[in-house]
Design a protein around this motif. Structure first.
Motif, PDB file in Angstrom:
ATOM      1  N   GLY A  12       0.785  -1.229   0.000  1.00 32.91           N
ATOM      2  CA  GLY A  12       0.000   0.000   0.000  1.00 32.91           C
ATOM      3  C   GLY A  12       0.815   1.275   0.000  1.00 32.91           C
ATOM      4  N   ARG A  13       2.045   1.206  -0.518  1.00 36.08           N
ATOM      5  CA  ARG A  13       2.917   2.388  -0.515  1.00 36.08           C
ATOM      6  C   ARG A  13       2.300   3.561  -1.268  1.00 36.08           C
ATOM      7  NH1 ARG A  13       8.567  -0.698  -1.700  1.00 36.08           N
ATOM      8  NH2 ARG A  13       7.099  -1.943  -2.870  1.00 36.08           N
ATOM      9  N   SER A  14       1.858   3.321  -2.490  1.00 34.57           N
ATOM     10  CA  SER A  14       1.355   4.416  -3.318  1.00 34.57           C
ATOM     11  C   SER A  14       0.074   5.006  -2.737  1.00 34.57           C
ATOM     12  CB  SER A  14       1.113   3.924  -4.747  1.00 34.57           C
ATOM     13  OG  SER A  14       2.317   3.471  -5.337  1.00 34.57           O
ATOM     14  N   THR A  15      -0.827   4.146  -2.271  1.00 34.48           N
ATOM     15  CA  THR A  15      -2.057   4.636  -1.651  1.00 34.48           C
ATOM     16  C   THR A  15      -1.738   5.490  -0.429  1.00 34.48           C
ATOM     17  OG1 THR A  15      -3.301   2.712  -2.417  1.00 34.48           O
ATOM     18  CG2 THR A  15      -4.215   3.945  -0.564  1.00 34.48           C
ATOM     19  N   ALA A 186      -4.535  -2.363   6.607  1.00 34.59           N
ATOM     20  CA  ALA A 186      -5.492  -3.463   6.707  1.00 34.59           C
ATOM     21  C   ALA A 186      -5.850  -4.014   5.330  1.00 34.59           C
ATOM     22  CB  ALA A 186      -6.749  -2.988   7.426  1.00 34.59           C
ATOM     23  N   THR A 187      -6.001  -5.314   5.251  1.00 37.01           N
ATOM     24  CA  THR A 187      -6.374  -5.974   3.992  1.00 37.01           C
ATOM     25  C   THR A 187      -7.828  -6.429   3.987  1.00 37.01           C
ATOM     26  OG1 THR A 187      -5.570  -8.082   4.877  1.00 37.01           O
ATOM     27  CG2 THR A 187      -4.009  -6.756   3.610  1.00 37.01           C
ATOM     28  N   PRO A 214      -7.085   1.720   8.048  1.00 36.97           N
ATOM     29  CA  PRO A 214      -8.170   0.742   7.920  1.00 36.97           C
ATOM     30  C   PRO A 214      -8.461   0.370   6.473  1.00 36.97           C
ATOM     31  CG  PRO A 214      -9.069   2.908   8.400  1.00 36.97           C
ATOM     32  CD  PRO A 214      -7.568   3.040   8.507  1.00 36.97           C
ATOM     33  N   TYR A 215      -9.140  -0.739   6.329  1.00 38.79           N
ATOM     34  CA  TYR A 215      -9.567  -1.206   5.005  1.00 38.79           C
ATOM     35  C   TYR A 215     -10.648  -0.271   4.460  1.00 38.79           C
ATOM     36  CZ  TYR A 215     -11.621  -4.280   1.469  1.00 38.79           C
ATOM     37  OH  TYR A 215     -12.097  -4.815   0.312  1.00 38.79           O
ATOM     38  N   ASP A 216     -10.529   0.093   3.191  1.00 38.84           N
ATOM     39  CA  ASP A 216     -11.498   0.994   2.563  1.00 38.84           C
ATOM     40  C   ASP A 216     -12.043   0.314   1.314  1.00 38.84           C
ATOM     41  OD1 ASP A 216     -12.876   3.083   1.316  1.00 38.84           O
ATOM     42  OD2 ASP A 216     -11.524   4.606   2.110  1.00 38.84           O
ATOM     43  N   ALA A 217     -13.265  -0.172   1.416  1.00 42.00           N
ATOM     44  CA  ALA A 217     -13.876  -0.891   0.289  1.00 42.00           C
ATOM     45  C   ALA A 217     -14.041   0.006  -0.925  1.00 42.00           C
ATOM     46  CB  ALA A 217     -15.225  -1.467   0.718  1.00 42.00           C
ATOM     47  N   ASN A 218     -14.253   1.302  -0.708  1.00 41.73           N
ATOM     48  CA  ASN A 218     -14.412   2.224  -1.838  1.00 41.73           C
ATOM     49  C   ASN A 218     -13.145   2.271  -2.682  1.00 41.73           C
ATOM     50  OD1 ASN A 218     -16.973   2.902  -0.909  1.00 41.73           O
ATOM     51  ND2 ASN A 218     -16.222   4.630   0.295  1.00 41.73           N
ATOM     52  N   LEU A 219     -12.000   2.375  -2.020  1.00 41.70           N
ATOM     53  CA  LEU A 219     -10.729   2.439  -2.752  1.00 41.70           C
ATOM     54  C   LEU A 219     -10.418   1.098  -3.402  1.00 41.70           C
ATOM     55  CD1 LEU A 219      -8.470   4.533  -0.343  1.00 41.70           C
ATOM     56  CD2 LEU A 219      -9.869   5.300  -2.268  1.00 41.70           C
ATOM     57  N   ARG A 220     -10.736   0.024  -2.712  1.00 41.93           N
ATOM     58  CA  ARG A 220     -10.462  -1.299  -3.276  1.00 41.93           C
ATOM     59  C   ARG A 220     -11.272  -1.529  -4.542  1.00 41.93           C
ATOM     60  NH1 ARG A 220      -6.403  -4.741  -2.310  1.00 41.93           N
ATOM     61  NH2 ARG A 220      -6.638  -4.371  -0.086  1.00 41.93           N
ATOM     62  N   ALA A 221     -12.511  -1.017  -4.586  1.00 38.05           N
ATOM     63  CA  ALA A 221     -13.395  -1.254  -5.725  1.00 38.05           C
ATOM     64  C   ALA A 221     -13.125  -0.302  -6.881  1.00 38.05           C
ATOM     65  CB  ALA A 221     -14.857  -1.130  -5.281  1.00 38.05           C
ATOM     66  N   ARG A 228     -14.336   7.097  -3.736  1.00 36.48           N
ATOM     67  CA  ARG A 228     -14.632   8.058  -2.683  1.00 36.48           C
ATOM     68  C   ARG A 228     -13.995   7.551  -1.398  1.00 36.48           C
ATOM     69  NH1 ARG A 228     -18.936   8.217   0.731  1.00 36.48           N
ATOM     70  NH2 ARG A 228     -19.948   6.573  -0.469  1.00 36.48           N
ATOM     71  N   VAL A 229     -13.057   8.336  -0.858  1.00 39.16           N
ATOM     72  CA  VAL A 229     -12.320   7.915   0.322  1.00 39.16           C
ATOM     73  C   VAL A 229     -13.231   7.983   1.545  1.00 39.16           C
ATOM     74  CG1 VAL A 229     -10.295   8.361   1.758  1.00 39.16           C
ATOM     75  CG2 VAL A 229     -10.176   8.732  -0.708  1.00 39.16           C
ATOM     76  N   HIS A 230     -13.271   6.909   2.297  1.00 32.68           N
ATOM     77  CA  HIS A 230     -14.101   6.841   3.495  1.00 32.68           C
ATOM     78  C   HIS A 230     -13.580   7.809   4.558  1.00 32.68           C
ATOM     79  CE1 HIS A 230     -16.274   5.147   6.925  1.00 32.68           C
ATOM     80  NE2 HIS A 230     -17.029   4.494   6.053  1.00 32.68           N
ATOM     81  N   SER A 231     -14.486   8.322   5.369  1.00 29.95           N
ATOM     82  CA  SER A 231     -14.099   9.303   6.391  1.00 29.95           C
ATOM     83  C   SER A 231     -13.099   8.715   7.387  1.00 29.95           C
ATOM     84  CB  SER A 231     -15.335   9.813   7.129  1.00 29.95           C
ATOM     85  OG  SER A 231     -16.027   8.748   7.755  1.00 29.95           O
ATOM     86  N   ARG A 232     -13.234   7.425   7.718  1.00 34.28           N
ATOM     87  CA  ARG A 232     -12.299   6.838   8.675  1.00 34.28           C
ATOM     88  C   ARG A 232     -10.900   6.696   8.059  1.00 34.28           C
ATOM     89  NH1 ARG A 232     -14.044   0.419   9.170  1.00 34.28           N
ATOM     90  NH2 ARG A 232     -13.670  -0.140   6.988  1.00 34.28           N
ATOM     91  N   THR A 233     -10.853   6.542   6.726  1.00 30.35           N
ATOM     92  CA  THR A 233      -9.557   6.506   6.056  1.00 30.35           C
ATOM     93  C   THR A 233      -8.890   7.872   6.132  1.00 30.35           C
ATOM     94  OG1 THR A 233     -10.398   4.822   4.529  1.00 30.35           O
ATOM     95  CG2 THR A 233      -8.388   5.971   3.885  1.00 30.35           C
ATOM     96  N   ARG A 234      -9.673   8.927   5.897  1.00 28.97           N
ATOM     97  CA  ARG A 234      -9.150  10.288   6.018  1.00 28.97           C
ATOM     98  C   ARG A 234      -8.661  10.557   7.436  1.00 28.97           C
ATOM     99  NH1 ARG A 234      -7.909  12.249   1.100  1.00 28.97           N
ATOM    100  NH2 ARG A 234      -9.701  12.411  -0.297  1.00 28.97           N
ATOM    101  N   GLN A 235      -9.412  10.111   8.416  1.00 27.79           N
ATOM    102  CA  GLN A 235      -9.015  10.340   9.807  1.00 27.79           C
ATOM    103  C   GLN A 235      -7.721   9.610  10.133  1.00 27.79           C
ATOM    104  OE1 GLN A 235     -12.486   9.023  11.910  1.00 27.79           O
ATOM    105  NE2 GLN A 235     -13.763  10.721  11.177  1.00 27.79           N
ATOM    106  N   ALA A 236      -7.583   8.381   9.634  1.00 22.01           N
ATOM    107  CA  ALA A 236      -6.348   7.638   9.866  1.00 22.01           C
ATOM    108  C   ALA A 236      -5.168   8.310   9.168  1.00 22.01           C
ATOM    109  CB  ALA A 236      -6.506   6.205   9.367  1.00 22.01           C
TER     110      ALA A 236
END
Length: 274
Positions: A12-15, A186-187, A214-221, A228-236
């Motif tokens: 997940g380096r680039s992400t 997270a995977t 955390p795992y972000d289903a939006n980014l994975r899909a 659309r980046v999930h709010s918890r991803t932004r917070q992390a």
């Protein structure tokens, strides 16, 4: 300088570099330096607006001005990325391996933060450099002025094992672990496995901080370009950026002193004919 490093691929380096750049941009002008070869990098596909000529527009044998370096970048959402956006069949660029060359680009451009997406596996690089008797790229990134490395790995049993090996290798080389921020990516959804939580506790005693993305289903899909980046991803990501700035301030003070500037290249002086 924030080199994003990993002991293996798929960490997940680039992400993480993308999320970090978006957060650090709130503190100052930020750029992502894409050091991976064109066809091994996701960055050309993530560019959201037309940019300059990219790395191909910066001939390595000629001095560049701040305007040239800035115009070669592609604009993102409040920050910039310097990558190779050419078509897939363009001849590959001979990108510099030395971290100091990328630091020079960032210094010429005048950014306040440079996030570096690195492609090499950290542990292998450290071992290969020791056996060859050379400094190596990992040591080069950590030796740059005001460098706060982010070391990431998958939040799995195999991922934390690779991360622990990388930390042990860095400790054996006397690298500054006190300003390394470790990130477990997270995977999948759910609570982290117990082996990952135990490893995080042990690593926290040797690094500046250990954090969880955390795992972000939006980014994975959909990916970073359209997802659309999930709010918890932004917070992390905000917590990771805060840890990076905290490690920098702990090491060098707040506010940070001015970074050293590379010497200006002067044109050669032609001999005066007799």
């Amino acid at each position: 300088m924030v080199p994003v490093l990993a002991p293996t691929g798929g960490a997940g380096r680039s992400t993480l570099a993308c999320l970090l750049a978006a957060e650090l941009a709130a503190a100052g002008e930020t750029v992502v330096l894409d050091t991976a070869p064109r066809l091994a990098s996701p960055w050309p596909g993530w560019i959201t607006a037309p940019g300059g000529g990219g790395l191909a527009g910066l001939p390595p044998s000629e001095p560049a001005s701040a305007e040239q370096v800035r115009s070669a970048c592609a604009p993102m959402d409040g920050w910039e990325v310097l990558t190779d956006p050419r078509e897939w069949n363009a001849p590959p660029l001979d990108l510099p391996l030395e971290p100091a060359a990328w630091y020079q680009l960032a210094a010429i451009g005048g950014w306040q933060a440079a996030v570096v997406d690195t492609p090499h596996p950290v542990t292998h690089d450290l071992l290969a450099a020791r056996c060859a008797g050379v400094p190596g790229q990992t040591r080069g990134w950590l030796s740059l002025p005001y460098s706060v490395p982010v070391l990431c790995a998958a939040a799995s049993a195999e991922g934390v094992q690779a991360l622990q090996q990388a930390v042990m290798a860095m400790a054996a080389e006397n690298l500054p672990l006190h300003r390394v921020v470790a990130v477990l990516v997270a995977t999948g959804d759910g609570r982290l496995p117990s082996v990952v939580r135990a490893a995080a506790t042990m690593l926290s005693a040797r690094t500046a901080d250990v954090l969880h993305l955390p795992y972000d289903a939006n980014l994975r899909a959909s990916g970073l370009r359209t997802g659309r980046v999930h709010s918890r991803t932004r917070q992390a990501a905000a917590r990771i950026a805060s840890a990076v700035l905290g490690a920098a301030h702990e090491s060098w003070g707040a506010p940070l002193p001015s970074a050293p500037q590379p010497a200006v290249l002067r044109p050669p002086v032609s001999p005066v004919p007799a």
